[in-house]
Design a protein around this motif. Structure first.
Motif, PDB file in Angstrom:
ATOM      1  N   PHE A  97      -3.082 -51.127 -89.396  1.00 45.26           N
ATOM      2  CA  PHE A  97      -2.894 -50.925 -90.607  1.00 45.26           C
ATOM      3  C   PHE A  97      -2.427 -49.547 -90.393  1.00 45.26           C
ATOM      4  CE2 PHE A  97      -5.991 -54.479 -90.614  1.00 45.26           C
ATOM      5  CZ  PHE A  97      -5.353 -56.030 -90.845  1.00 45.26           C
ATOM      6  N   GLN A  98      -1.473 -49.211 -91.898  1.00 43.58           N
ATOM      7  CA  GLN A  98      -1.169 -47.812 -91.862  1.00 43.58           C
ATOM      8  C   GLN A  98      -2.342 -47.351 -92.750  1.00 43.58           C
ATOM      9  OE1 GLN A  98       2.231 -48.465 -94.843  1.00 43.58           O
ATOM     10  NE2 GLN A  98       1.792 -46.117 -95.709  1.00 43.58           N
ATOM     11  N   GLY A  99      -3.533 -47.888 -93.140  1.00 49.40           N
ATOM     12  CA  GLY A  99      -4.538 -46.979 -93.728  1.00 49.40           C
ATOM     13  C   GLY A  99      -5.936 -46.813 -92.287  1.00 49.40           C
ATOM     14  N   PHE A 100      -5.418 -46.947 -91.562  1.00 49.26           N
ATOM     15  CA  PHE A 100      -7.051 -47.015 -90.431  1.00 49.26           C
ATOM     16  C   PHE A 100      -7.705 -47.803 -90.802  1.00 49.26           C
ATOM     17  CE2 PHE A 100      -4.904 -42.301 -91.734  1.00 49.26           C
ATOM     18  CZ  PHE A 100      -4.165 -42.728 -90.762  1.00 49.26           C
ATOM     19  N   ASN A 101      -8.622 -47.794 -92.011  1.00 47.81           N
ATOM     20  CA  ASN A 101      -9.732 -48.855 -92.370  1.00 47.81           C
ATOM     21  C   ASN A 101     -10.843 -48.302 -91.884  1.00 47.81           C
ATOM     22  OD1 ASN A 101      -7.506 -50.125 -94.317  1.00 47.81           O
ATOM     23  ND2 ASN A 101      -7.405 -51.773 -93.390  1.00 47.81           N
ATOM     24  N   LEU A 102     -11.042 -46.935 -91.431  1.00 51.23           N
ATOM     25  CA  LEU A 102     -11.867 -47.517 -90.562  1.00 51.23           C
ATOM     26  C   LEU A 102     -13.193 -46.900 -91.860  1.00 51.23           C
ATOM     27  CD1 LEU A 102     -10.983 -44.107 -88.353  1.00 51.23           C
ATOM     28  CD2 LEU A 102     -11.134 -47.163 -88.092  1.00 51.23           C
ATOM     29  N   LEU A 103     -14.728 -47.065 -90.845  1.00 54.86           N
ATOM     30  CA  LEU A 103     -15.709 -46.892 -92.002  1.00 54.86           C
ATOM     31  C   LEU A 103     -16.119 -45.254 -92.120  1.00 54.86           C
ATOM     32  CD1 LEU A 103     -17.886 -50.179 -91.259  1.00 54.86           C
ATOM     33  CD2 LEU A 103     -15.722 -50.135 -93.003  1.00 54.86           C
ATOM     34  N   ALA A 104     -15.925 -45.075 -93.481  1.00 55.56           N
ATOM     35  CA  ALA A 104     -16.206 -43.300 -93.469  1.00 55.56           C
ATOM     36  C   ALA A 104     -17.563 -42.726 -93.325  1.00 55.56           C
ATOM     37  CB  ALA A 104     -16.311 -42.847 -94.942  1.00 55.56           C
ATOM     38  N   ARG A 105     -19.103 -43.026 -92.900  1.00 53.92           N
ATOM     39  CA  ARG A 105     -20.184 -43.152 -92.727  1.00 53.92           C
ATOM     40  C   ARG A 105     -20.771 -43.655 -90.963  1.00 53.92           C
ATOM     41  NH1 ARG A 105     -23.838 -43.707 -97.992  1.00 53.92           N
ATOM     42  NH2 ARG A 105     -22.381 -43.284 -99.915  1.00 53.92           N
ATOM     43  N   THR A 106     -20.163 -43.760 -90.705  1.00 57.05           N
ATOM     44  CA  THR A 106     -19.673 -44.615 -89.048  1.00 57.05           C
ATOM     45  C   THR A 106     -19.275 -43.782 -88.725  1.00 57.05           C
ATOM     46  OG1 THR A 106     -18.523 -45.934 -89.094  1.00 57.05           O
ATOM     47  CG2 THR A 106     -20.521 -46.675 -89.943  1.00 57.05           C
ATOM     48  N   SER A 107     -19.605 -43.951 -87.170  1.00 53.10           N
ATOM     49  CA  SER A 107     -19.252 -42.544 -85.849  1.00 53.10           C
ATOM     50  C   SER A 107     -17.867 -43.206 -85.657  1.00 53.10           C
ATOM     51  CB  SER A 107     -19.788 -42.120 -84.918  1.00 53.10           C
ATOM     52  OG  SER A 107     -20.196 -43.054 -83.966  1.00 53.10           O
ATOM     53  N   ALA A 108     -17.282 -42.630 -84.503  1.00 53.94           N
ATOM     54  CA  ALA A 108     -15.859 -43.477 -83.970  1.00 53.94           C
ATOM     55  C   ALA A 108     -16.252 -44.309 -83.287  1.00 53.94           C
ATOM     56  CB  ALA A 108     -14.781 -42.096 -82.800  1.00 53.94           C
ATOM     57  N   GLN A 109     -17.054 -44.118 -82.412  1.00 50.38           N
ATOM     58  CA  GLN A 109     -18.012 -45.489 -81.560  1.00 50.38           C
ATOM     59  C   GLN A 109     -18.310 -46.818 -82.272  1.00 50.38           C
ATOM     60  OE1 GLN A 109     -20.613 -44.095 -78.423  1.00 50.38           O
ATOM     61  NE2 GLN A 109     -20.652 -45.607 -77.420  1.00 50.38           N
ATOM     62  N   GLU A 110     -18.803 -46.263 -83.228  1.00 46.26           N
ATOM     63  CA  GLU A 110     -19.170 -47.001 -84.076  1.00 46.26           C
ATOM     64  C   GLU A 110     -18.324 -48.192 -85.243  1.00 46.26           C
ATOM     65  OE1 GLU A 110     -24.308 -45.795 -85.543  1.00 46.26           O
ATOM     66  OE2 GLU A 110     -21.935 -44.689 -86.259  1.00 46.26           O
ATOM     67  N   ASN A 111     -17.183 -47.233 -85.516  1.00 44.86           N
ATOM     68  CA  ASN A 111     -15.751 -48.051 -85.408  1.00 44.86           C
ATOM     69  C   ASN A 111     -15.595 -49.500 -84.989  1.00 44.86           C
ATOM     70  OD1 ASN A 111     -14.983 -47.715 -88.901  1.00 44.86           O
ATOM     71  ND2 ASN A 111     -15.775 -45.778 -88.015  1.00 44.86           N
ATOM     72  N   VAL A 112     -15.837 -48.700 -84.196  1.00 44.87           N
ATOM     73  CA  VAL A 112     -14.579 -49.372 -82.578  1.00 44.87           C
ATOM     74  C   VAL A 112     -15.086 -50.687 -81.944  1.00 44.87           C
ATOM     75  CG1 VAL A 112     -14.039 -49.520 -80.335  1.00 44.87           C
ATOM     76  CG2 VAL A 112     -13.466 -47.804 -81.878  1.00 44.87           C
ATOM     77  N   GLU A 113     -16.435 -50.666 -82.444  1.00 40.97           N
ATOM     78  CA  GLU A 113     -17.868 -51.515 -82.296  1.00 40.97           C
ATOM     79  C   GLU A 113     -17.817 -52.543 -82.254  1.00 40.97           C
ATOM     80  OE1 GLU A 113     -22.253 -49.917 -81.416  1.00 40.97           O
ATOM     81  OE2 GLU A 113     -21.708 -49.185 -79.722  1.00 40.97           O
ATOM     82  N   LEU A 114     -18.023 -52.680 -84.193  1.00 43.67           N
ATOM     83  CA  LEU A 114     -17.545 -53.415 -85.053  1.00 43.67           C
ATOM     84  C   LEU A 114     -17.599 -54.929 -84.629  1.00 43.67           C
ATOM     85  CD1 LEU A 114     -18.826 -53.463 -87.906  1.00 43.67           C
ATOM     86  CD2 LEU A 114     -16.240 -53.327 -88.837  1.00 43.67           C
ATOM     87  N   PRO A 115     -15.625 -55.084 -84.192  1.00 53.10           N
ATOM     88  CA  PRO A 115     -15.328 -56.570 -83.682  1.00 53.10           C
ATOM     89  C   PRO A 115     -16.457 -56.823 -82.875  1.00 53.10           C
ATOM     90  CG  PRO A 115     -13.423 -54.842 -84.060  1.00 53.10           C
ATOM     91  CD  PRO A 115     -14.610 -53.538 -83.734  1.00 53.10           C
ATOM     92  N   LEU A 116     -16.941 -56.654 -81.684  1.00 51.20           N
ATOM     93  CA  LEU A 116     -17.759 -56.614 -80.971  1.00 51.20           C
ATOM     94  C   LEU A 116     -19.470 -57.084 -81.798  1.00 51.20           C
ATOM     95  CD1 LEU A 116     -17.748 -54.119 -78.194  1.00 51.20           C
ATOM     96  CD2 LEU A 116     -16.540 -56.345 -78.311  1.00 51.20           C
ATOM     97  N   VAL A 117     -19.774 -56.334 -82.399  1.00 50.68           N
ATOM     98  CA  VAL A 117     -21.169 -56.972 -83.558  1.00 50.68           C
ATOM     99  C   VAL A 117     -20.418 -58.478 -83.945  1.00 50.68           C
ATOM    100  CG1 VAL A 117     -22.489 -56.682 -85.549  1.00 50.68           C
ATOM    101  CG2 VAL A 117     -22.065 -54.613 -84.200  1.00 50.68           C
ATOM    102  N   TYR A 118     -19.861 -58.419 -84.629  1.00 52.97           N
ATOM    103  CA  TYR A 118     -18.807 -59.653 -84.985  1.00 52.97           C
ATOM    104  C   TYR A 118     -19.359 -61.269 -84.274  1.00 52.97           C
ATOM    105  CZ  TYR A 118     -18.020 -57.527 -89.455  1.00 52.97           C
ATOM    106  OH  TYR A 118     -18.105 -56.779 -90.196  1.00 52.97           O
ATOM    107  N   ARG A 119     -19.061 -60.300 -82.915  1.00 48.70           N
ATOM    108  CA  ARG A 119     -19.552 -61.155 -81.244  1.00 48.70           C
ATOM    109  C   ARG A 119     -20.574 -61.826 -81.128  1.00 48.70           C
ATOM    110  NH1 ARG A 119     -14.024 -60.758 -77.647  1.00 48.70           N
ATOM    111  NH2 ARG A 119     -12.511 -61.425 -78.278  1.00 48.70           N
ATOM    112  N   GLY A 120     -21.472 -60.829 -81.719  1.00 46.15           N
ATOM    113  CA  GLY A 120     -23.001 -60.658 -81.142  1.00 46.15           C
ATOM    114  C   GLY A 120     -23.186 -60.522 -79.407  1.00 46.15           C
ATOM    115  N   LEU A 121     -22.658 -59.403 -79.649  1.00 39.15           N
ATOM    116  CA  LEU A 121     -23.015 -58.933 -78.068  1.00 39.15           C
ATOM    117  C   LEU A 121     -23.996 -57.583 -77.866  1.00 39.15           C
ATOM    118  CD1 LEU A 121     -20.365 -59.327 -76.811  1.00 39.15           C
ATOM    119  CD2 LEU A 121     -19.503 -57.611 -76.244  1.00 39.15           C
ATOM    120  N   ASN A 122     -24.551 -57.585 -77.309  1.00 40.74           N
ATOM    121  CA  ASN A 122     -25.823 -56.455 -76.930  1.00 40.74           C
ATOM    122  C   ASN A 122     -25.127 -55.137 -77.547  1.00 40.74           C
ATOM    123  OD1 ASN A 122     -25.620 -55.387 -74.483  1.00 40.74           O
ATOM    124  ND2 ASN A 122     -26.104 -57.610 -74.110  1.00 40.74           N
TER     125      ASN A 122
END
Length: 237
Positions: A97-122
């Motif tokens: 998206f135009q506005g990035f939509n990153l979570l401000a209080r989490t690291s770059a890696q944690e932001n990237v991990e977010l879709p994988l959390v929804y998938r239930g990966l360890n």
């Protein structure tokens, strides 16, 4: 479900989108036809209100069409229920998206991990895949930085890594350079062109900027809810 006789990754067939009823009715899309094949990089252009964002919302299963059909790999998406559309969105479609939509209080890696959390990966698998995605966009050394510590261009790279981490079939990019200066915009477009070329990533991008659309293989112009014309960018001949 009957499959469409078409080898396109996505295809719109006489798609109409209607909002409201009676005197308040508004036709956002008026019988739209177009398709995108695997490995293509296509830009959608047109003035505000021309239907581009409505197309992206339907493609991303964030909205549903009124009439016509949207096929994804030959499957009519209108025949999917809400849960099936959510799975299609989660497993096959990446969003930038135009506005990035990153979570401000989490690291770059944690932001990237977010879709994988929804998938239930360890955690171990999430770490491996998120670092690989950040490496793809040239930010492996910035994994533990927060968005406030990154430039606009770097934040958009993180957003792209987040979209790539699930290995989507298609990347939907809505004005991905809209909040960036010229130099950062060119960096992001060069990255997207490289991902398309080297990873064979299918990309559909909405943009108002003709120089950004020049990076794509094909430009589809929208006017008043319809496809007005298509063109091949100069230099792609």
């Amino acid at each position: 479900m009957a499959a469409a006789d078409n080898d396109a990754l996505i295809r719109f067939q006489q798609v109409t989108k209607r909002y409201g009823q009676g005197d308040a009715e508004f036709l956002a899309l008026k019988g739209v036809d177009f398709s995108v094949s695997s490995g293509e990089f296509v830009s959608l252009m047109g003035p505000s209100g021309s239907g581009k964002s409505t197309v992206m919302n339907i493609l991303g299963c964030l909205d549903v069409l009124t009439d016509g059909e949207y096929y994804f790999r030959g499957v009519p998406v209108s025949e999917l229920d809400r849960n099936q559309r959510a799975l299609l969105r989660r497993n096959h479609i990446g969003f930038v998206f135009q506005g990035f939509n990153l979570l401000a209080r989490t690291s770059a890696q944690e932001n990237v991990e977010l879709p994988l959390v929804y998938r239930g990966l360890n955690k171990k698998e999430r770490n491996r895949l998120s670092m690989a995605a950040l490496d793809k966009v040239g930010l492996g050394n910035w994994a533990h930085h927060h968005p406030s510590e990154l430039s606009g261009g770097q934040q958009q790279r993180v957003a792209i890594a987040r979209a790539l981490v699930t290995t989507p079939s298609i990347l939907l990019a809505d004005e991905p350079t809209g909040n960036l200066d010229t130099e950062r915009s060119q960096e992001i477009m060069e990255l997207m062109a490289e991902l398309n070329r080297e990873q064979n990533l299918t990309i559909l991008m909405v943009t108002h900027e003709p120089d950004m659309a020049e990076y794509s293989h094909r430009i589809i112009h929208f006017v008043d809810g319809k496809v007005d014309r298509e063109e091949q960018p100069q230099g792609r001949g």
